[in-house]
Design an enzyme around this catalytic site. Structure first.
Site, mmCIF file in Angstrom:
data_model
loop_
_atom_site.group_PDB
_atom_site.id
_atom_site.type_symbol
_atom_site.label_atom_id
_atom_site.label_comp_id
_atom_site.label_asym_id
_atom_site.label_seq_id
_atom_site.Cartn_x
_atom_site.Cartn_y
_atom_site.Cartn_z
ATOM 1 N N ASP A 164 83.496 101.644 57.307
ATOM 2 C CA ASP A 164 84.500 102.707 57.374
ATOM 3 C C ASP A 164 85.863 102.088 57.638
ATOM 4 O O ASP A 164 85.961 101.034 58.285
ATOM 5 C CB ASP A 164 84.205 103.658 58.553
ATOM 6 C CG ASP A 164 83.133 104.691 58.217
ATOM 7 O OD1 ASP A 164 82.865 104.928 57.029
ATOM 8 O OD2 ASP A 164 82.578 105.258 59.177
ATOM 9 N N ARG A 217 85.044 102.713 48.579
ATOM 10 C CA ARG A 217 85.116 104.172 48.750
ATOM 11 C C ARG A 217 86.597 104.513 48.862
ATOM 12 O O ARG A 217 87.326 103.874 49.631
ATOM 13 C CB ARG A 217 84.405 104.608 50.029
ATOM 14 C CG ARG A 217 84.668 106.081 50.360
ATOM 15 C CD ARG A 217 84.394 106.406 51.841
ATOM 16 N NE ARG A 217 83.011 106.284 52.201
ATOM 17 C CZ ARG A 217 82.601 106.069 53.465
ATOM 18 N NH1 ARG A 217 83.474 105.918 54.454
ATOM 19 N NH2 ARG A 217 81.322 105.990 53.733
HETATM 20 C C1 LIG Z 1 82.494 110.594 52.508
HETATM 21 C C2 LIG Z 1 83.780 110.479 53.251
HETATM 22 C C3 LIG Z 1 84.047 109.328 53.962
HETATM 23 C C4 LIG Z 1 85.269 109.178 54.622
HETATM 24 N N1 LIG Z 1 85.546 107.993 55.250
HETATM 25 C C5 LIG Z 1 86.766 107.805 55.795
HETATM 26 C C6 LIG Z 1 87.148 106.560 56.327
HETATM 27 O O1 LIG Z 1 86.407 105.586 56.323
HETATM 28 N N2 LIG Z 1 88.395 106.454 56.869
HETATM 29 C C7 LIG Z 1 89.270 107.508 56.890
HETATM 30 O O2 LIG Z 1 90.407 107.339 57.357
HETATM 31 N N3 LIG Z 1 88.912 108.710 56.413
HETATM 32 C C8 LIG Z 1 87.701 108.885 55.871
HETATM 33 N N4 LIG Z 1 87.364 110.113 55.338
HETATM 34 C C9 LIG Z 1 88.228 111.291 55.616
HETATM 35 C C10 LIG Z 1 89.283 111.451 54.558
HETATM 36 O O3 LIG Z 1 90.235 110.411 54.699
HETATM 37 C C11 LIG Z 1 90.004 112.799 54.688
HETATM 38 O O4 LIG Z 1 90.571 112.911 55.954
HETATM 39 C C12 LIG Z 1 89.104 114.003 54.449
HETATM 40 O O5 LIG Z 1 88.158 113.743 53.469
HETATM 41 C C13 LIG Z 1 89.927 115.228 53.989
HETATM 42 O O6 LIG Z 1 90.615 114.924 52.823
HETATM 43 P P1 LIG Z 1 90.289 115.556 51.370
HETATM 44 O O7 LIG Z 1 90.304 114.427 50.404
HETATM 45 O O8 LIG Z 1 89.088 116.366 51.390
HETATM 46 O O9 LIG Z 1 91.604 116.374 51.046
HETATM 47 P P2 LIG Z 1 92.401 117.516 51.799
HETATM 48 O O10 LIG Z 1 93.643 117.678 51.014
HETATM 49 O O11 LIG Z 1 92.500 117.256 53.267
HETATM 50 O O12 LIG Z 1 91.475 118.768 51.606
HETATM 51 C C14 LIG Z 1 91.198 119.329 50.324
HETATM 52 C C15 LIG Z 1 90.365 120.591 50.529
HETATM 53 O O13 LIG Z 1 89.083 120.210 51.045
HETATM 54 C C16 LIG Z 1 88.634 121.121 52.013
HETATM 55 N N5 LIG Z 1 88.515 120.433 53.322
HETATM 56 C C17 LIG Z 1 88.982 119.202 53.628
HETATM 57 N N6 LIG Z 1 88.669 118.883 54.908
HETATM 58 C C18 LIG Z 1 87.995 119.928 55.411
HETATM 59 C C19 LIG Z 1 87.406 120.205 56.666
HETATM 60 N N7 LIG Z 1 87.449 119.334 57.669
HETATM 61 N N8 LIG Z 1 86.794 121.402 56.844
HETATM 62 C C20 LIG Z 1 86.721 122.293 55.820
HETATM 63 N N9 LIG Z 1 87.270 122.083 54.603
HETATM 64 C C21 LIG Z 1 87.886 120.926 54.393
HETATM 65 C C22 LIG Z 1 89.626 122.232 52.067
HETATM 66 O O14 LIG Z 1 89.222 123.216 51.132
HETATM 67 C C23 LIG Z 1 90.904 121.562 51.570
HETATM 68 O O15 LIG Z 1 91.791 122.463 51.022
HETATM 69 C C24 LIG Z 1 86.193 110.256 54.628
HETATM 70 C C25 LIG Z 1 85.924 111.410 53.897
HETATM 71 C C26 LIG Z 1 84.755 111.530 53.201
HETATM 72 C C27 LIG Z 1 84.524 112.762 52.384
#
Ligand SMILES: Cc1cc2nc3c(=O)[nH]c(=O)nc-3n(C[C@H](O)[C@H](O)[C@H](O)COP(=O)(O)OP(=O)(O)OC[C@H]3O[C@@H](n4cnc5c(N)ncnc54)[C@H](O)[C@@H]3O)c2cc1C
Length: 309
Positions: free
Chosen positions: A129, A181
């Site tokens: 991560d 990722r």
């Molecule tokens: C498999 C996976 C691994 C990850 N690993 C890391 C990592 O190693 N380091 C790191 O910094 N971050 C990590 N993240 C978190 C990532 O960086 C984002 O903070 C998170 O995924 C929200 O961003 P988004 O791309 O969904 O877009 P956003 O623009 O935040 O969200 C898009 C849409 O997704 C939905 N959504 C997003 N988050 C939520 C929530 N919490 N609850 C409900 N609906 C939601 C909503 O509908 C929103 O409008 C990971 C995320 C995933 C999915």
């Protein structure tokens, strides 16, 4: 709001308070599969029955005592064995600070070698991560210099589109043939290192995604953003990139409808399943991403405090 929640995510005193609060624990259960390895593996098994793979994450970060890092390593070894014994694809996500990076690189390396040897023997995969930007260079150096040669097929890293540096990092990782990722990034970062504007973070995601899909090694597209996902689907259609050359990744408890839709459309979907007692910073980062989740939490508080007749 987002900044305030991310700031709170780093306060240990808040964690101690919240952990004792039954309501917060119940709310956390929406995003966290439980506190034990059993609960984590059971959640992975349920997903695998629906045709979705998982990556299991033992919550914990910023470990400062060697004993704690060794304990976390042993729990990872158990997780790998338990996944294999349950016939679930062996895949875990781990934070280097949980393995002792802040205590010493050699300790962290020794712990990671145990985990990677076991994962290799079980034909599994370990994702490092990505944490806050203070760790980006150290994590990428550690991966490239100490792990990649021996474990490149069983280990990958994470790139955050919010960071200004990520374009160069993706090119370097593509040139190595490393598995990446791609996510937007969940940490509070200064504007000098990260794009403060969400539009820029999203545009950066699209650029990096294109480079990873066309020149990378089996990228994991970690997002719930439907616009980005639609662009990914357009790109793979246009470039004839088969569904076996990449996967979508989403978080446990977030957009299950979208997970199912992609899976029914013939795409690979992996769900990141966090579990363990150290769920507070993770929960706060999820709240910061979607303040509507706070309304949901407060709604529950109000409902539970009004006496039922
Ligand atoms: C498999 C996976 C691994 C990850 N690993 C890391 C990592 O190693 N380091 C790191 O910094 N971050 C990590 N993240 C978190 C990532 O960086 C984002 O903070 C998170 O995924 C929200 O961003 P988004 O791309 O969904 O877009 P956003 O623009 O935040 O969200 C898009 C849409 O997704 C939905 N959504 C997003 N988050 C939520 C929530 N919490 N609850 C409900 N609906 C939601 C909503 O509908 C929103 O409008 C990971 C995320 C995933 C999915």
């Amino acid at each position: 709001m987002r900044q305030g929640l991310l700031w709170l995510s780093e306060r240990q005193g808040m964690f101690n308070f919240v952990r004792r609060n039954g309501l917060a624990r119940r709310f956390a259960s929406r995003f966290v599969a439980g506190e034990s390895i059993d609960e984590g593996v059971t959640a992975a098994l349920e997903l695998s029955r629906r045709g979705t793979t998982a990556s299991l994450d033992l919550l914990g970060e910023s470990v400062t005592a060697e004993g704690e890092a060794v304990k976390a390593r042993d729990q990872y070894l158990q997780m790998l064995d338990r996944m294999a014994a349950s016939s679930v694809e062996v895949n875990v996500s781990v934070k280097l600070t949980q393995m002792g990076l802040d205590i010493g690189e050699d300790l962290c390396y020794a712990n990671m070698v145990h985990i990677l040897d076991r994962a290799k023997a079980l034909r599994g995969f370990v994702r490092l991560d990505m944490e806050g930007s203070a760790y980006t260079q150290r994590t990428l150096d550690f991966f490239r210099d100490r792990l990649f040669d021996s474990y490149g097929a069983h280990c990958g890293v994470v790139i955050q589109s919010m960071l200004r540096r990520s374009e160069k990092d993706v090119e370097d990782l593509n040139a190595m043939g490393a598995r990446v990722r791609l996510c937007k990034g969940a940490y509070l970062e200064p504007p000098a290192v990260a794009f403060p504007d969400k539009g820029d973070v999203d545009r950066s995601y699209l650029r990096l995604m294109e480079r990873l899909l066309t020149a990378g090694n089996y990228p994991g597209l970690a997002t719930h953003d439907e616009t980005i996902i639609a662009r990914a689907l357009e790109l793979v259609r246009r470039e004839s990139i088969g569904p076996d050359r990449f996967e979508f990744q989403m978080l446990y408890g977030v957009r299950r409808d979208l997970q199912d839709r992609l899976r029914h459309g013939g795409h690979r979907v992996r769900v990141y399943i966090p579990f363990g007692t150290q769920w507070y910073p993770y929960l706060m980062r999820r709240l910061a991403e979607r303040p509507a989740n706070i309304a949901f939490l407060l709604g529950n508080v109000v409902r539970e405090s009004v006496p039922r007749r």
